[in-house]
Design a protein around this motif. Structure first.
Motif, PDB file in Angstrom:
ATOM      1  N   MET A   1       0.660  -1.025  -0.008  1.00  0.00           N
ATOM      2  CA  MET A   1      -0.109  -0.008  -0.127  1.00  0.00           C
ATOM      3  C   MET A   1       0.858   1.220   0.110  1.00  0.00           C
ATOM      4  O   MET A   1       0.592   2.226  -0.790  1.00  0.00           O
ATOM      5  N   LEU A   2       1.736   1.235   0.767  1.00  0.00           N
ATOM      6  CA  LEU A   2       2.797   2.389   0.819  1.00  0.00           C
ATOM      7  C   LEU A   2       3.469   2.437  -0.711  1.00  0.00           C
ATOM      8  O   LEU A   2       3.971   3.703  -0.979  1.00  0.00           O
ATOM      9  N   ARG A   3       3.759   1.513  -1.023  1.00  0.00           N
ATOM     10  CA  ARG A   3       4.097   1.519  -2.618  1.00  0.00           C
ATOM     11  C   ARG A   3       3.132   2.539  -3.375  1.00  0.00           C
ATOM     12  O   ARG A   3       3.651   3.218  -4.346  1.00  0.00           O
ATOM     13  N   TRP A   4       1.960   2.331  -3.528  1.00  0.00           N
ATOM     14  CA  TRP A   4       1.003   2.875  -4.282  1.00  0.00           C
ATOM     15  C   TRP A   4       1.042   4.464  -3.752  1.00  0.00           C
ATOM     16  O   TRP A   4       1.007   5.598  -4.601  1.00  0.00           O
ATOM     17  N   VAL A   5       1.240   4.671  -2.581  1.00  0.00           N
ATOM     18  CA  VAL A   5       1.433   6.230  -2.249  1.00  0.00           C
ATOM     19  C   VAL A   5       2.620   6.691  -2.589  1.00  0.00           C
ATOM     20  O   VAL A   5       2.558   8.016  -3.447  1.00  0.00           O
ATOM     21  N   LEU A   6       3.902   6.138  -2.865  1.00  0.00           N
ATOM     22  CA  LEU A   6       4.799   6.521  -3.584  1.00  0.00           C
ATOM     23  C   LEU A   6       4.659   6.737  -5.021  1.00  0.00           C
ATOM     24  O   LEU A   6       5.058   7.626  -5.559  1.00  0.00           O
ATOM     25  N   ILE A   7       4.162   5.740  -5.464  1.00  0.00           N
ATOM     26  CA  ILE A   7       3.923   6.031  -7.203  1.00  0.00           C
ATOM     27  C   ILE A   7       2.738   7.216  -7.333  1.00  0.00           C
ATOM     28  O   ILE A   7       3.086   8.011  -8.167  1.00  0.00           O
ATOM     29  N   PHE A   8       1.851   7.348  -6.588  1.00  0.00           N
ATOM     30  CA  PHE A   8       0.890   8.531  -7.033  1.00  0.00           C
ATOM     31  C   PHE A   8       1.867   9.924  -6.612  1.00  0.00           C
ATOM     32  O   PHE A   8       1.470  10.779  -7.103  1.00  0.00           O
ATOM     33  N   LEU A   9       2.519   9.793  -5.480  1.00  0.00           N
ATOM     34  CA  LEU A   9       3.291  10.947  -5.086  1.00  0.00           C
ATOM     35  C   LEU A   9       4.289  11.523  -6.238  1.00  0.00           C
ATOM     36  O   LEU A   9       4.494  12.676  -6.665  1.00  0.00           O
ATOM     37  N   VAL A  10       4.939  10.646  -6.906  1.00  0.00           N
ATOM     38  CA  VAL A  10       5.973  10.713  -7.888  1.00  0.00           C
ATOM     39  C   VAL A  10       4.928  11.251  -9.050  1.00  0.00           C
ATOM     40  O   VAL A  10       5.422  12.367  -9.591  1.00  0.00           O
ATOM     41  N   VAL A  11       3.926  10.864  -9.442  1.00  0.00           N
ATOM     42  CA  VAL A  11       3.033  11.216 -10.634  1.00  0.00           C
ATOM     43  C   VAL A  11       2.484  12.621 -10.196  1.00  0.00           C
ATOM     44  O   VAL A  11       2.743  13.670 -11.310  1.00  0.00           O
ATOM     45  N   ALA A  12       2.256  12.736  -9.199  1.00  0.00           N
ATOM     46  CA  ALA A  12       1.882  14.435  -8.701  1.00  0.00           C
ATOM     47  C   ALA A  12       3.004  15.337  -8.827  1.00  0.00           C
ATOM     48  O   ALA A  12       2.766  16.234  -9.353  1.00  0.00           O
ATOM     49  N   ILE A  13       3.921  14.766  -8.450  1.00  0.00           N
ATOM     50  CA  ILE A  13       5.330  15.784  -8.719  1.00  0.00           C
ATOM     51  C   ILE A  13       5.697  16.037  -9.975  1.00  0.00           C
ATOM     52  O   ILE A  13       5.932  17.306 -10.775  1.00  0.00           O
ATOM     53  N   ILE A  14       5.565  15.045 -10.769  1.00  0.00           N
ATOM     54  CA  ILE A  14       6.072  15.102 -12.304  1.00  0.00           C
ATOM     55  C   ILE A  14       5.143  16.045 -12.939  1.00  0.00           C
ATOM     56  O   ILE A  14       5.479  16.833 -13.614  1.00  0.00           O
ATOM     57  N   ALA A  15       3.728  15.816 -12.442  1.00  0.00           N
ATOM     58  CA  ALA A  15       2.657  16.503 -13.162  1.00  0.00           C
ATOM     59  C   ALA A  15       2.657  17.885 -12.819  1.00  0.00           C
ATOM     60  O   ALA A  15       2.589  18.738 -13.510  1.00  0.00           O
ATOM     61  N   PHE A  36      -3.195   7.744   4.392  1.00  0.00           N
ATOM     62  CA  PHE A  36      -4.057   8.007   6.009  1.00  0.00           C
ATOM     63  C   PHE A  36      -4.670   6.498   6.034  1.00  0.00           C
ATOM     64  O   PHE A  36      -4.879   5.947   6.864  1.00  0.00           O
ATOM     65  N   ILE A  37      -4.901   5.847   4.844  1.00  0.00           N
ATOM     66  CA  ILE A  37      -5.502   4.354   5.071  1.00  0.00           C
ATOM     67  C   ILE A  37      -4.702   3.446   5.581  1.00  0.00           C
ATOM     68  O   ILE A  37      -4.749   2.474   6.431  1.00  0.00           O
ATOM     69  N   PHE A  38      -3.187   3.709   4.981  1.00  0.00           N
ATOM     70  CA  PHE A  38      -2.094   2.877   5.544  1.00  0.00           C
ATOM     71  C   PHE A  38      -1.927   3.079   7.071  1.00  0.00           C
ATOM     72  O   PHE A  38      -1.602   2.361   7.680  1.00  0.00           O
ATOM     73  N   ILE A  39      -1.839   4.322   7.297  1.00  0.00           N
ATOM     74  CA  ILE A  39      -1.812   4.850   8.793  1.00  0.00           C
ATOM     75  C   ILE A  39      -2.656   3.941   9.781  1.00  0.00           C
ATOM     76  O   ILE A  39      -2.357   3.549  10.933  1.00  0.00           O
ATOM     77  N   ILE A  40      -3.908   4.146   9.325  1.00  0.00           N
ATOM     78  CA  ILE A  40      -4.881   3.601  10.227  1.00  0.00           C
ATOM     79  C   ILE A  40      -4.886   2.017  10.311  1.00  0.00           C
ATOM     80  O   ILE A  40      -4.632   1.694  11.364  1.00  0.00           O
ATOM     81  N   LEU A  41      -4.605   1.368   9.145  1.00  0.00           N
ATOM     82  CA  LEU A  41      -4.407  -0.105   9.013  1.00  0.00           C
ATOM     83  C   LEU A  41      -3.125  -0.439  10.119  1.00  0.00           C
ATOM     84  O   LEU A  41      -3.080  -1.668  10.578  1.00  0.00           O
ATOM     85  N   LEU A  42      -2.035   0.484  10.025  1.00  0.00           N
ATOM     86  CA  LEU A  42      -1.024  -0.013  10.639  1.00  0.00           C
ATOM     87  C   LEU A  42      -1.091   0.193  12.122  1.00  0.00           C
ATOM     88  O   LEU A  42      -0.802  -0.633  13.158  1.00  0.00           O
TER      89      LEU A  42
END
Length: 56
Positions: A1-15, A36-42
């Motif tokens: 799940m944290l991997r998806w956060v990083l992917i979307f973060l990189v997409v947002a920075i590049i865009a 936030f979902i990741f933090i709650i599940l953690l």
């Protein structure tokens, strides 16, 4: 799940760098929600493991 956060973060920075503000904002919001979902599940996992350890 944290991997998806990083992917979307990189997409947002590049865009954002390329000037696609709509895409950057959407990707940043998705990254924020997944994070936030990741933090709650953690937290739930940590509390569950702590309670299970005390039962034994």
């Amino acid at each position: 799940m944290l991997r998806w956060v990083l992917i979307f973060l990189v997409v947002a920075i590049i865009a954002g760098i390329l000037g696609f503000s709509g895409i950057a904002g959407a990707a940043a919001e998705i990254a924020k929600i997944i994070f936030f979902i990741f933090i709650i599940l953690l937290a739930i996992s940590l509390i569950g493991s702590f309670l299970r350890r005390n039962r034994r």
